[in-house]
Design an enzyme around this catalytic site. Structure first.
Site, PDB file in Angstrom:
ATOM      1  N   CYS A 120       7.008  44.508  77.435  1.00 52.44           N
ATOM      2  CA  CYS A 120       5.561  44.682  77.535  1.00 52.44           C
ATOM      3  C   CYS A 120       5.127  45.519  78.733  1.00 52.44           C
ATOM      4  O   CYS A 120       3.987  45.971  78.797  1.00 52.44           O
ATOM      5  CB  CYS A 120       4.880  43.318  77.564  1.00 52.44           C
ATOM      6  SG  CYS A 120       5.269  42.288  76.133  1.00 52.44           S
ATOM      7  N   HIS A 253      -2.097  44.365  80.452  1.00 53.52           N
ATOM      8  CA  HIS A 253      -1.376  44.150  79.202  1.00 53.52           C
ATOM      9  C   HIS A 253      -2.142  43.125  78.375  1.00 53.52           C
ATOM     10  O   HIS A 253      -2.502  42.058  78.868  1.00 53.52           O
ATOM     11  CB  HIS A 253       0.043  43.666  79.512  1.00 53.52           C
ATOM     12  CG  HIS A 253       0.775  43.121  78.334  1.00 53.52           C
ATOM     13  ND1 HIS A 253       0.807  43.766  77.111  1.00 53.52           N
ATOM     14  CD2 HIS A 253       1.518  41.986  78.183  1.00 53.52           C
ATOM     15  CE1 HIS A 253       1.523  43.059  76.266  1.00 53.52           C
ATOM     16  NE2 HIS A 253       1.964  41.971  76.887  1.00 53.52           N
ATOM     17  N   ASN A 283      -0.874  40.637  70.805  1.00 53.27           N
ATOM     18  CA  ASN A 283       0.057  41.205  71.776  1.00 53.27           C
ATOM     19  C   ASN A 283       0.912  42.253  71.073  1.00 53.27           C
ATOM     20  O   ASN A 283       1.762  41.911  70.255  1.00 53.27           O
ATOM     21  CB  ASN A 283       0.919  40.087  72.358  1.00 53.27           C
ATOM     22  CG  ASN A 283       1.849  40.578  73.454  1.00 53.27           C
ATOM     23  OD1 ASN A 283       2.125  41.766  73.583  1.00 53.27           O
ATOM     24  ND2 ASN A 283       2.374  39.643  74.243  1.00 53.27           N
TER      25      ASN A 283
END
Length: 326
Positions: A120, A253, A283
């Protein structure tokens, strides 16, 4: 010599799945969840899943073309392609997804291409790498892409993870500039936390030894993420001799709204200064930051001259921040 973002682009697959739709699908597998349960724990309302014939490179190409169009560039103008992805086209990660993207964009052999793996944090790592190449004078135009098909690695019997992730891609064009663009980059990793977010399997004898599904220790990731995101943000700001009050937009993020709110609070930034898109795509790992950036650029929130702080955390454990003047 500086590097500057001159174009942004993003892409979400056509298959949009709401929490209610996902809950119905999971119920058929004996897994109980609900829209209320998912939203209260993550802030996510829906996510997008790639079609069976869509790979990371396909999503990446869609996002790249939009970024190139905004920058006024043709694929042949690009000297380096960097793709951040944990879900590459090929098992074993080669050939690189960046090479596949290069081929699909019709760029032949006029550019270098490679992948970056920091989960990520991948997009932040890739932008920092591109910035270093441009500042060195080696390249003048770099295409940076974050692209993921996380739906392929989810265990849909584990509601603690399968409801959180989605597929998508985001891209930026970075070009050499005489005026400041990338103001600071800070990257970190700590392999002692490798076990809290991983796919605990390996390729052996042509098959997966262990599990091929994503595993996450949610509480451990949450605790570490909030701490390191505050620290790395302050590092980047200190390097640029700036204060949190100088930030026009925070783009963290897009993993979990609670983590994002916690980061903004620690930096004493109002929620109005944070770009939030996690509710619409979940996500998307390395794609989440450029997806959010492109959304904010195209709807007019992020404007030329704005100071934007982008930061992420990911498996490894990795984390980093990029401070940008648009």
């Amino acid at each position: 010599m500086y590097s500057k973002i001159t174009g942004t682009g993003s892409y979400l697959p056509a298959n949009r799945v709401t929490n209610d739709q996902l809950a119905t699908q999971l119920a058929a597998k004996g897994v109980e969840t609900s829209d209320e349960w998912i939203v209260s724990r993550s802030g996510i309302s829906c996510r997008h899943y790639a079609a069976i014939e869509e790979n990371s490179s396909d999503l990446a190409v869609h996002a790249a073309l939009k970024a190139l169009e905004m920058a006024g560039k043709q694929p042949g103008d690009i000297e380096l392609v960097i793709v951040a992805s944990s879900t590459p086209d090929y098992h074993g990660s080669f050939p690189s997804t960046a090479c596949i993207v290069q081929q699909k964009l019709g760029m032949a052999n006029n550019s270098a291409a490679f992948d970056v793996q920091a989960v990520c944090s991948g997009f932040v790592y890739a932008v920092a790498t591109a910035d270093a190449f441009i500042r060195s004078g080696m390249y003048k135009s770099v295409l940076v892409i974050g692209s993921e098909v996380f739906s392929r690695i989810l265990d849909f019997t584990d509601r603690t993870t399968c409801v959180l992730f989605g597929d998508g891609a985001g891209a930026v064009v970075l070009e050499a500039s005489n005026e400041p663009g990338i103001l600071a980059t800070k990257l970190h990793a700590d392999g002692s936390h490798a076990n809290i977010l991983s796919i605990p399997g390996s390729l052996a004898g042509g098959a997966i030894a262990g599990s091929g599904f994503l595993y996450m220790d949610g509480p451990a990731v949450f605790k570490l993420a909030v701490t390191v995101l505050e620290e790395v943000a302050k590092e980047a700001l200190a390097h640029a001799q700036m204060q949190p009050s100088d930030i026009d937009w925070l783009i963290p993020h897009q993993a979990n709204l609670r983590i994002m709110k916690g980061t903004a609070k620690k930096l004493d930034l109002p929620m109005e200064k944070m770009v939030v898109t996690v509710d619409q795509h979940g996500n998307t790992s390395a794609a989440s930051i450029p997806l959010a950036l492109d959304a904010a650029v195209r709807d007019g929130r992020v404007k030329k001259g704005d100071n934007v702080l982008m930061e992420g955390v990911g498996g490894g454990f990795t984390w980093g921040a990029v401070l940008v003047r648009m």
